[in-house]
Design an enzyme around this catalytic site. Structure first.
Site, PDB file in Angstrom:
ATOM      1  N   GLU A   1      10.457 -15.808  23.863  1.00 36.82           N
ATOM      2  CA  GLU A   1      11.808 -16.162  23.514  1.00 36.82           C
ATOM      3  C   GLU A   1      12.154 -17.522  23.358  1.00 36.82           C
ATOM      4  O   GLU A   1      13.001 -17.990  23.092  1.00 36.82           O
ATOM      5  CB  GLU A   1      12.651 -15.421  24.796  1.00 36.82           C
ATOM      6  CG  GLU A   1      12.465 -16.344  26.024  1.00 36.82           C
ATOM      7  CD  GLU A   1      13.194 -15.634  27.339  1.00 36.82           C
ATOM      8  OE1 GLU A   1      14.812 -15.839  27.067  1.00 36.82           O
ATOM      9  OE2 GLU A   1      12.842 -15.195  28.146  1.00 36.82           O
TER      10      GLU A   1
ATOM     11  N   CYS B   1      12.711 -12.297  28.652  1.00 37.49           N
ATOM     12  CA  CYS B   1      11.437 -12.144  29.267  1.00 37.49           C
ATOM     13  C   CYS B   1      10.476 -10.904  29.184  1.00 37.49           C
ATOM     14  O   CYS B   1       9.362 -10.871  30.040  1.00 37.49           O
ATOM     15  CB  CYS B   1      11.626 -12.548  30.901  1.00 37.49           C
ATOM     16  SG  CYS B   1      12.535 -14.176  31.025  1.00 37.49           S
TER      17      CYS B   1
ATOM     18  N   HIS C   1       8.593  -9.658  37.832  1.00 34.50           N
ATOM     19  CA  HIS C   1       9.114 -10.545  36.975  1.00 34.50           C
ATOM     20  C   HIS C   1       9.748 -11.644  38.029  1.00 34.50           C
ATOM     21  O   HIS C   1      10.805 -11.202  38.628  1.00 34.50           O
ATOM     22  CB  HIS C   1       9.803 -10.236  35.937  1.00 34.50           C
ATOM     23  CG  HIS C   1      10.549 -11.475  35.150  1.00 34.50           C
ATOM     24  ND1 HIS C   1       9.864 -12.526  34.579  1.00 34.50           N
ATOM     25  CD2 HIS C   1      11.874 -11.652  35.153  1.00 34.50           C
ATOM     26  CE1 HIS C   1      10.678 -13.315  34.051  1.00 34.50           C
ATOM     27  NE2 HIS C   1      11.961 -12.943  34.423  1.00 34.50           N
TER      28      HIS C   1
END
Ligand code: COA
Length: 412
Positions: A83, A115, A251
């Site tokens: 990103e 993400c 994450h």
């Protein structure tokens, strides 16, 4: 359809410099415990001006191919999740192909959803091989990013940088995906974190982003659990279904998020069993199932798409032998938002792969910098000129400035 698909080898690459977050706390007049305990972070990697996303991604892939040499003509696809690209049109994958002089006979493209992009790349590679479209070739998925928030903002201690390169094939020595489709997904159109055109730093509604992450996790986990039950992957002896997974890597924008995430997964399990949503063993369960995957994220910070895979790399390095043949869960979240909970089995040879050496080296070769130097490097990252002098760096490939509108890279 191929039966076994997953990660044959992986390599990590992180910048040489890092900031200790107690130094940042002192400079910003914040109690260091807010960062180290409240957010669960310790250090964050800081890229220098020659280390943009291309340099990080290309160096990670070079390390992978050096440690795990393959005939490069066997690579049929190179997919990069990021990103923090460097161009609105030309993908990082294309620059990486050029840096490594990879053959022309391959697909190259980037994937973006905050993400989640690294997982999008991994799944695109796995699906391509599983469908037979790869016709015997292998694929490369890279997750690479430099996280940037405004200096002095609440997001500042949750920056970091890094790249993970993964060789995806039907010889998955590190990690065999439960593929196809033993995964749950959850997506919604929300503004929890975004980066409008022209901005280098992300905009974020921080507390709302945590709510969005947890809401998405509940949906994705329930989706995975239903499919895992159908496929008999849920261990009948496990008190709650999530305990069927030896480890779960989440994450991690900051390490405390993994704690919140795991509490949510257990609460979903307990609620769906019709029990009270806490049973007093959340802490023990977190230490056993989740904490081992946080070693690298705690030292590197948030590397956006790469964060989940830094967690997985650290986990395989630390526990590869004891986890051999056991299932682990992975949760990928991209603000905006989309998410996926999926699972995989750790390979017999995970512990003996070159990954452990790579991870140890990545941390050993680092250099602690002060807040002044960190602020100087952040300002220098915005420059389109070649970095002055010859900074010592772990990145083999380096951004060398813009010539006639074209970004150039050099190899050390
Ligand atoms: N000692 C120990 N803990 C402390 C503390 C102290 N002195 N001061 C605060 N804390 C704790 C708070 O209780 C809180 O913990 P909790 O969430 O478990 O309740 C934590 O530290 C963070 O404090 P908070 O006041 O919420 O921080 P903040 O408003 O400055 O920002 C984020 C926190 C995460 C919102 C911010 O860093 C951010 O926007 N990050 C980027 C976005 C992001 O990563 N989102 C995640 C989903 S993708």
């Amino acid at each position: 359809m191929k039966n076994q698909i997953g990660i044959e080898a992986m390599a990590v690459h992180v910048p040489k410099r890092y900031l200790d977050l107690s130094d940042l706390a002192a400079a910003r007049g914040v109690d260091p415990a807010k960062y180290t305990i409240g957010l669960g972070v310790k250090e964050m990697a800081v890229a220098d001006s020659g280390e943009d996303t291309v340099a990080l991604a290309a160096t990670a892939l070079l390390r992978l191919l050096e440690q795990h040499p393959i005939d490069r003509t066997r690579i049929g696809m190179l997919a990069v999740g990021t990103e923090t690209g460097v161009d609105h049109s030309k993908p990082i994958a294309s620059y990486v192909q050029g840096c490594l002089e990879l053959p022309q006979t391959m697909r190259t493209f980037d994937l973006k959803h905050a993400c989640y992009g690294g997982t999008a790349a991994l799944m695109a590679c796995a699906d391509w091989i599983a469908s037979g479209s790869g016709a015997g070739k292998v694929a490369i998925a890279i997750a690479a990013d430099i996280a940037r928030y405004e200096l002095g903002s609440p997001g500042e201690p949750t920056q970091g940088a890094g790249a993970v390169a993964m060789l995806v094939s039907d010889d998955p020595r590190l990690l065999t995906l439960h593929h196809p489709a033993i995964s749950g997904v959850s997506s919604a159109d929300v503004h929890d974190f975004w980066r409008p055109h022209g901005r280098r730093e992300a905009l974020v509604d921080g507390h709302y982003s945590i709510e969005c992450y947890l809401e998405a996790l509940s949906g994705a986990y329930r989706g995975w659990r239903a499919k895992a039950a159908e496929a008999d992957l849920i261990d009948g002896d496990a008190r709650v279904p999530s305990e069927s997974l030896a480890r779960i890597a989440y994450h991690v924008p900051f390490c405390k998020m993994a704690q919140k995430a795991h509490a949510r997964v257990r609460a979903v399990d307990l609620e769906d069993l019709g029990e009270s949503t806490t049973d007093g063993i959340e802490k023990e369960s977190f230490e056993r199932q989740v904490a081992p995957s946080l070693a690298l994220p705690r030292r590197i910070g948030n590397a956006y798409t790469a964060s989940l895979y830094l967690g997985v790399a650290g986990l395989l390095t630390a526990e590869g032998s004891s986890l051999a043949r056991r299932p682990i869960g992975l949760f990928s979240y991209g603000s905006g938002c989309t998410s996926e909970f999926f699972s995989a089995v750790v390979g017999e040879r995970a512990a003996t792969s070159a990954l452990a050496r790579d991870v140890a080296q990545a941390l050993e070769e680092r250099e602690r910098i002060g807040v002044e130097e960190y602020e100087r490097l952040i300002a220098a990252q915005a420059s389109s000129s070649a970095p002055a002098g010859r900074p010592s760096s772990r990145s083999t490939f380096r951004f060398a400035g813009v010539e006639a509108g074209r970004r150039r890279y050099t190899r050390a």
